[in-house]
Design a protein around this motif. Structure first.
Motif, mmCIF file in Angstrom:
data_model
loop_
_atom_site.group_PDB
_atom_site.id
_atom_site.type_symbol
_atom_site.label_atom_id
_atom_site.label_comp_id
_atom_site.label_asym_id
_atom_site.label_seq_id
_atom_site.Cartn_x
_atom_site.Cartn_y
_atom_site.Cartn_z
ATOM 1 N N CYS A 192 -4.057 2.391 2.839
ATOM 2 C CA CYS A 192 -4.138 2.499 4.303
ATOM 3 C C CYS A 192 -3.655 1.232 5.003
ATOM 4 C CB CYS A 192 -5.565 2.798 4.733
ATOM 5 S SG CYS A 192 -6.111 4.451 4.293
ATOM 6 N N GLY A 193 -3.511 0.158 4.250
ATOM 7 C CA GLY A 193 -3.071 -1.100 4.833
ATOM 8 C C GLY A 193 -4.196 -1.908 5.448
ATOM 9 N N THR A 194 -5.440 -1.504 5.207
ATOM 10 C CA THR A 194 -6.591 -2.220 5.741
ATOM 11 C C THR A 194 -6.741 -3.576 5.067
ATOM 12 O OG1 THR A 194 -7.681 -0.100 6.064
ATOM 13 C CG2 THR A 194 -9.059 -2.049 6.221
ATOM 14 N N PHE A 195 -6.495 -3.610 3.756
ATOM 15 C CA PHE A 195 -6.586 -4.828 2.969
ATOM 16 C C PHE A 195 -5.386 -4.900 2.037
ATOM 17 C CE2 PHE A 195 -11.063 -3.903 3.863
ATOM 18 C CZ PHE A 195 -11.488 -5.129 4.354
ATOM 19 N N ALA A 196 -5.070 -6.103 1.576
ATOM 20 C CA ALA A 196 -4.032 -6.293 0.566
ATOM 21 C C ALA A 196 -4.708 -6.726 -0.732
ATOM 22 C CB ALA A 196 -3.033 -7.349 1.016
ATOM 23 N N PRO A 197 -4.239 -6.223 -1.857
ATOM 24 C CA PRO A 197 -4.854 -6.612 -3.130
ATOM 25 C C PRO A 197 -4.485 -8.045 -3.511
ATOM 26 C CG PRO A 197 -2.937 -5.236 -3.526
ATOM 27 C CD PRO A 197 -3.156 -5.263 -2.035
ATOM 28 N N THR A 198 -5.354 -8.657 -4.286
ATOM 29 C CA THR A 198 -5.019 -9.964 -4.852
ATOM 30 C C THR A 198 -3.913 -9.753 -5.880
ATOM 31 O OG1 THR A 198 -6.605 -9.773 -6.657
ATOM 32 C CG2 THR A 198 -7.409 -10.776 -4.586
ATOM 33 N N GLY A 242 0.815 -1.211 0.000
ATOM 34 C CA GLY A 242 0.000 0.000 0.000
ATOM 35 C C GLY A 242 0.846 1.257 0.000
ATOM 36 N N ASP A 243 1.927 1.238 0.768
ATOM 37 C CA ASP A 243 2.837 2.384 0.791
ATOM 38 C C ASP A 243 3.445 2.615 -0.587
ATOM 39 O OD1 ASP A 243 2.417 2.763 3.523
ATOM 40 O OD2 ASP A 243 4.143 1.530 4.083
ATOM 41 N N ALA A 246 -11.291 0.564 -2.857
ATOM 42 C CA ALA A 246 -10.326 -0.514 -2.672
ATOM 43 C C ALA A 246 -8.902 0.042 -2.667
ATOM 44 C CB ALA A 246 -10.483 -1.564 -3.759
ATOM 45 N N ILE A 247 -8.614 0.955 -3.573
ATOM 46 C CA ILE A 247 -7.284 1.568 -3.616
ATOM 47 C C ILE A 247 -6.998 2.268 -2.295
ATOM 48 C CG2 ILE A 247 -5.893 3.383 -4.708
ATOM 49 C CD1 ILE A 247 -7.281 2.561 -7.373
ATOM 50 N N SER A 269 5.676 -4.612 -4.658
ATOM 51 C CA SER A 269 5.813 -5.505 -3.517
ATOM 52 C C SER A 269 7.162 -5.407 -2.807
ATOM 53 C CB SER A 269 5.568 -6.947 -3.941
ATOM 54 O OG SER A 269 6.478 -7.346 -4.940
ATOM 55 N N LYS A 270 8.069 -4.598 -3.325
ATOM 56 C CA LYS A 270 9.393 -4.515 -2.696
ATOM 57 C C LYS A 270 9.316 -3.804 -1.348
ATOM 58 C CE LYS A 270 11.381 -0.280 -4.538
ATOM 59 N NZ LYS A 270 12.513 0.277 -5.247
ATOM 60 N N GLU A 271 10.219 -4.194 -0.473
ATOM 61 C CA GLU A 271 10.278 -3.582 0.844
ATOM 62 C C GLU A 271 11.107 -2.319 0.791
ATOM 63 O OE1 GLU A 271 11.088 -6.050 4.215
ATOM 64 O OE2 GLU A 271 10.418 -7.823 3.136
ATOM 65 N N ASP A 272 10.767 -1.394 1.685
ATOM 66 C CA ASP A 272 11.486 -0.139 1.789
ATOM 67 C C ASP A 272 12.806 -0.387 2.504
ATOM 68 O OD1 ASP A 272 12.297 2.470 1.872
ATOM 69 O OD2 ASP A 272 10.707 3.148 3.219
#
Length: 67
Positions: free
Chosen positions: A36-42, A3-4, A30-31, A61-64
């Motif tokens: 907000c991190g409430t849900f993750a997309p498929t 999400g970030d 949904a976006i 999907s990469k980490e910060d």
């Protein structure tokens, strides 16, 4: 994390959530929830968002590394 990245890339392109929604075909609510991190997309939805943002799925999907 994902999400970030969606939010960061979207803002770097000066897109609103509504504009991203229209380009990707993903509901604006949904976006918002993904950012907000409430849900993750498929995976399928993440692919649509990545395509709309012009990035590879891996970019979303990469980490910060700046923790």
């Amino acid at each position: 994390m994902i999400g970030d990245n969606i939010k960061r890339i979207r803002k770097s392109l000066s897109l609103t959530q509504q504009q991203l929604s229209e380009i990707s075909g993903v509901d604006q609510r949904a976006i918002s929830r993904y950012e907000c991190g409430t849900f993750a997309p498929t995976i399928a939805t993440a692919k649509k968002i990545a395509a709309a943002l012009g990035v590879r799925l891996e970019e979303l999907s990469k980490e910060d590394d700046e923790c």
